[in-house]
Every structure is written in structure tokens, then in C-alpha cells.
Design a protein around this motif. Structure first.
Motif, mmCIF file in Angstrom:
data_model
loop_
_atom_site.group_PDB
_atom_site.id
_atom_site.type_symbol
_atom_site.label_atom_id
_atom_site.label_comp_id
_atom_site.label_asym_id
_atom_site.label_seq_id
_atom_site.Cartn_x
_atom_site.Cartn_y
_atom_site.Cartn_z
ATOM 1 N N GLY A 133 0.806 -1.212 0.000
ATOM 2 C CA GLY A 133 0.000 0.000 0.000
ATOM 3 C C GLY A 133 0.838 1.261 0.000
ATOM 4 O O GLY A 133 1.948 1.305 0.511
ATOM 5 N N LEU A 134 0.295 2.318 -0.609
ATOM 6 C CA LEU A 134 0.976 3.601 -0.705
ATOM 7 C C LEU A 134 0.108 4.694 -0.097
ATOM 8 O O LEU A 134 -1.106 4.538 0.024
ATOM 9 C CB LEU A 134 1.237 3.945 -2.179
ATOM 10 C CG LEU A 134 2.011 2.923 -3.003
ATOM 11 C CD1 LEU A 134 2.028 3.326 -4.471
ATOM 12 C CD2 LEU A 134 3.417 2.777 -2.477
ATOM 13 N N SER A 135 0.725 5.810 0.241
ATOM 14 C CA SER A 135 -0.045 6.966 0.693
ATOM 15 C C SER A 135 -0.580 7.702 -0.539
ATOM 16 O O SER A 135 -0.103 7.479 -1.655
ATOM 17 C CB SER A 135 0.865 7.908 1.498
ATOM 18 O OG SER A 135 1.834 8.483 0.644
ATOM 19 N N LYS A 136 -1.545 8.597 -0.327
ATOM 20 C CA LYS A 136 -2.075 9.397 -1.441
ATOM 21 C C LYS A 136 -0.951 10.229 -2.068
ATOM 22 O O LYS A 136 -0.895 10.388 -3.286
ATOM 23 C CB LYS A 136 -3.189 10.332 -0.946
ATOM 24 C CG LYS A 136 -4.526 9.632 -0.804
ATOM 25 C CD LYS A 136 -5.650 10.633 -0.939
ATOM 26 C CE LYS A 136 -7.019 10.092 -0.633
ATOM 27 N NZ LYS A 136 -7.266 8.694 -0.783
ATOM 28 N N LYS A 137 -0.056 10.756 -1.242
ATOM 29 C CA LYS A 137 1.060 11.561 -1.729
ATOM 30 C C LYS A 137 1.967 10.714 -2.637
ATOM 31 O O LYS A 137 2.398 11.174 -3.697
ATOM 32 C CB LYS A 137 1.847 12.106 -0.527
ATOM 33 C CG LYS A 137 2.954 13.053 -0.897
ATOM 34 C CD LYS A 137 3.651 13.571 0.350
ATOM 35 C CE LYS A 137 4.896 14.335 -0.055
ATOM 36 N NZ LYS A 137 5.787 14.557 1.081
ATOM 37 N N LYS A 140 0.305 10.153 -5.991
ATOM 38 C CA LYS A 140 0.402 11.355 -6.832
ATOM 39 C C LYS A 140 1.798 11.459 -7.461
ATOM 40 O O LYS A 140 1.941 11.813 -8.629
ATOM 41 C CB LYS A 140 0.093 12.624 -6.025
ATOM 42 C CG LYS A 140 -1.385 12.821 -5.779
ATOM 43 C CD LYS A 140 -2.072 13.191 -7.068
ATOM 44 C CE LYS A 140 -3.553 13.381 -6.898
ATOM 45 N NZ LYS A 140 -4.282 13.228 -8.163
ATOM 46 N N GLU A 141 2.816 11.159 -6.682
ATOM 47 C CA GLU A 141 4.190 11.179 -7.189
ATOM 48 C C GLU A 141 4.367 10.098 -8.261
ATOM 49 O O GLU A 141 4.985 10.326 -9.306
ATOM 50 C CB GLU A 141 5.166 10.960 -6.018
ATOM 51 C CG GLU A 141 6.620 10.908 -6.408
ATOM 52 C CD GLU A 141 7.191 12.254 -6.868
ATOM 53 O OE1 GLU A 141 8.372 12.251 -7.259
ATOM 54 O OE2 GLU A 141 6.476 13.268 -6.868
ATOM 55 N N MET A 142 3.803 8.931 -8.008
ATOM 56 C CA MET A 142 3.874 7.821 -8.962
ATOM 57 C C MET A 142 3.204 8.233 -10.273
ATOM 58 O O MET A 142 3.735 7.995 -11.354
ATOM 59 C CB MET A 142 3.204 6.581 -8.361
ATOM 60 C CG MET A 142 3.371 5.318 -9.164
ATOM 61 S SD MET A 142 2.484 3.932 -8.393
ATOM 62 C CE MET A 142 3.855 2.878 -7.984
ATOM 63 N N GLU A 143 2.032 8.870 -10.175
ATOM 64 C CA GLU A 143 1.313 9.323 -11.368
ATOM 65 C C GLU A 143 2.163 10.330 -12.160
ATOM 66 O O GLU A 143 2.289 10.234 -13.374
ATOM 67 C CB GLU A 143 -0.010 9.975 -10.960
ATOM 68 C CG GLU A 143 -0.774 10.566 -12.128
ATOM 69 C CD GLU A 143 -1.985 11.384 -11.710
ATOM 70 O OE1 GLU A 143 -2.838 11.642 -12.575
ATOM 71 O OE2 GLU A 143 -2.074 11.771 -10.521
ATOM 72 N N ARG A 144 2.761 11.279 -11.445
ATOM 73 C CA ARG A 144 3.575 12.316 -12.087
ATOM 74 C C ARG A 144 4.767 11.698 -12.829
ATOM 75 O O ARG A 144 5.047 12.046 -13.973
ATOM 76 C CB ARG A 144 4.055 13.300 -11.023
ATOM 77 C CG ARG A 144 4.712 14.545 -11.566
ATOM 78 C CD ARG A 144 5.160 15.482 -10.458
ATOM 79 N NE ARG A 144 6.247 14.933 -9.655
ATOM 80 C CZ ARG A 144 7.525 14.851 -10.062
ATOM 81 N NH1 ARG A 144 7.863 15.265 -11.257
ATOM 82 N NH2 ARG A 144 8.444 14.348 -9.260
ATOM 83 N N LEU A 145 5.440 10.751 -12.197
ATOM 84 C CA LEU A 145 6.620 10.139 -12.795
ATOM 85 C C LEU A 145 6.277 9.122 -13.888
ATOM 86 O O LEU A 145 7.082 8.889 -14.778
ATOM 87 C CB LEU A 145 7.487 9.486 -11.715
ATOM 88 C CG LEU A 145 8.221 10.466 -10.810
ATOM 89 C CD1 LEU A 145 8.958 9.727 -9.697
ATOM 90 C CD2 LEU A 145 9.186 11.332 -11.612
ATOM 91 N N ALA A 146 5.093 8.527 -13.820
ATOM 92 C CA ALA A 146 4.694 7.523 -14.827
ATOM 93 C C ALA A 146 4.728 8.136 -16.228
ATOM 94 O O ALA A 146 5.209 7.501 -17.168
ATOM 95 C CB ALA A 146 3.311 6.964 -14.520
ATOM 96 N N ASP A 147 4.230 9.359 -16.339
ATOM 97 C CA ASP A 147 4.203 10.006 -17.652
ATOM 98 C C ASP A 147 5.600 10.282 -18.198
ATOM 99 O O ASP A 147 5.794 10.370 -19.394
ATOM 100 C CB ASP A 147 3.393 11.310 -17.591
ATOM 101 C CG ASP A 147 2.139 11.233 -18.450
ATOM 102 O OD1 ASP A 147 1.962 10.223 -19.170
ATOM 103 O OD2 ASP A 147 1.346 12.184 -18.408
ATOM 104 N N LYS A 148 6.580 10.409 -17.306
ATOM 105 C CA LYS A 148 7.970 10.628 -17.734
ATOM 106 C C LYS A 148 8.677 9.297 -17.995
ATOM 107 O O LYS A 148 9.343 9.129 -19.004
ATOM 108 C CB LYS A 148 8.738 11.379 -16.650
ATOM 109 C CG LYS A 148 8.378 12.831 -16.498
ATOM 110 C CD LYS A 148 9.357 13.499 -15.541
ATOM 111 C CE LYS A 148 9.117 14.983 -15.437
ATOM 112 N NZ LYS A 148 8.233 15.341 -14.348
#
Length: 183
Positions: A133-137, A140-148
Motif C-alpha cells: 500500500g501507498l499513501s495518497k502523496k 500522486k508522485e507515482m502518477e507524475r513520474l509515470a508520464d515521464k
């Protein structure tokens, strides 16, 4: 002892490794290799009689194209890569129909009309399952980096599906059998 199965589609090996490397920044040990969920656990019974039915569907289903695409969320607690494919829904429907789980199971596992093809990247933690499990933060970081880090998103041919079985001791789904699509 609880035996569980589900059916998935595996991305090409080099992209699979890329996703695992990406996930390992947040998740120490995932419960399963990265995959596109094709058929959830509902109706996949321990007697495995359903495997022959799935095999018959696959024997008549031609290989098809799939594209992974931008990250999206289920609610705000499950981050996934979206999936684009005209034939994936049809294969999902045919498999659900031959296995014929109850309406309750279809509803519980979001199948048929509620089916959203996806490749899970991460989930918000619940209760005691800290390992996956991950925190919401973090999501969000995972989502941001996925696109890169995960672009360009691949486009690939699906010519087999994978049945996964839960390994109780390891608390991990592992490959049980691969079933080829029609040639």
C-alpha cells in the motif's frame, strides 16, 4: 486453504521489467507481476474445470493489438495505466460467459459492462497491508513520474493469456499456465 485464480495479459518482457523497476521505487514486493486484468477471481473455482472452457474460447480467438496509455485512477486510491483495445472487451465477455459466475460475483469484480481494462501501478494502503500500500502523496508522485518514465506507452500483440494462481505461503500470485490464442 484458499485457492484463488485470475486471468491476465502480460506486456512484452522489456516493458514488464520497466514497470517492475518503476514500481520498486515505492513497493518492495508486489503481490503479482504487472499485467492487464482480463478476468477476475469470480467463478474461477479450485476444481479448475473452467480452464478447458477458457481454452476453447482462446482456440477460436485471434491474436489482437493492445495499447497501454496514460495513468488514471479508480476513485482516488488505485492508480493504473489505461488500456486501449477493440478486442479486449470481446475476449473478456466471452470468457465471463463461458465461466458464468453469479450476478453478485460479476458485480463484485466489475465485469461485463463495468469492466475497465487496466494495468495497476499502485494502490493506497488499507489496514495492515503496508507492503503493497501507498499513501495518497506517493500515488500522486507515482502518477507524475509515470508520464515521464513509462512513456512511450507500448502497443503490442496479445497472442496468449496467463492464468495466475495464489501462492499462499509467498502471498503472491504466480503464473499457473499460459493459454495461446488461435493462430
Amino acid at each position: 486453504m484458499k485457492v484463488e485464480y485470475f486471468i491476465g495479459i502480460v506486456p512484452p518482457e522489456e516493458y514488464l521489467e520497466r514497470i517492475e523497476h518503476f514500481q520498486n521505487k515505492w513497493i518492495k514486493r508486489s503481490g503479482v507481476e504487472p499485467h492487464i486484468t482480463l478476468k477476475a477471481q469470480g467463478g474461477l473455482t479450485p476444481d479448475k474445470k473452467w480452464i478447458d472452457k477458457v481454452q476453447k474460447v482462446c482456440d477460436t480467438f485471434k491474436p489482437f493489438q493492445v495499447s497501454l496509455d496514460k495513468p488514471k485512477y479508480f476513485g482516488d486510491h488505485i492508480l493504473y495505466l489505461s488500456v486501449v483495445s477493440h478486442h479486449l472487451h470481446k475476449l473478456h465477455q466471452e470468457i465471463v460467459q463461458v465461466i458464468s459466475p453469479s450476478e453478485d460475483l460479476i458485480e463484485h469484480y466489475f465485469e461485463l459492462e463495468a469492466f475497465v481494462p487496466h494495468l495497476t501501478l499502485g494502490k493506497e494502503q488499507y489496514g495492515g497491508n503496508i507492503s503493497t500500500g501507498l499513501s495518497k502523496k506517493e500515488l500522486k508522485e507515482m502518477e507524475r513520474l509515470a508520464d515521464k518514465e513509462l512513456t512511450p506507452y507500448p502497443h503490442f500483440e496479445v497472442n496468449f493469456i496467463r492464468v495466475y494462481e495464489l501462492n499462499i505461503e509467498m502471498q503472491r500470485y504466480e503464473r499457473y499456465i499460459d493459454i495461446s490464442l488461435s493462430n
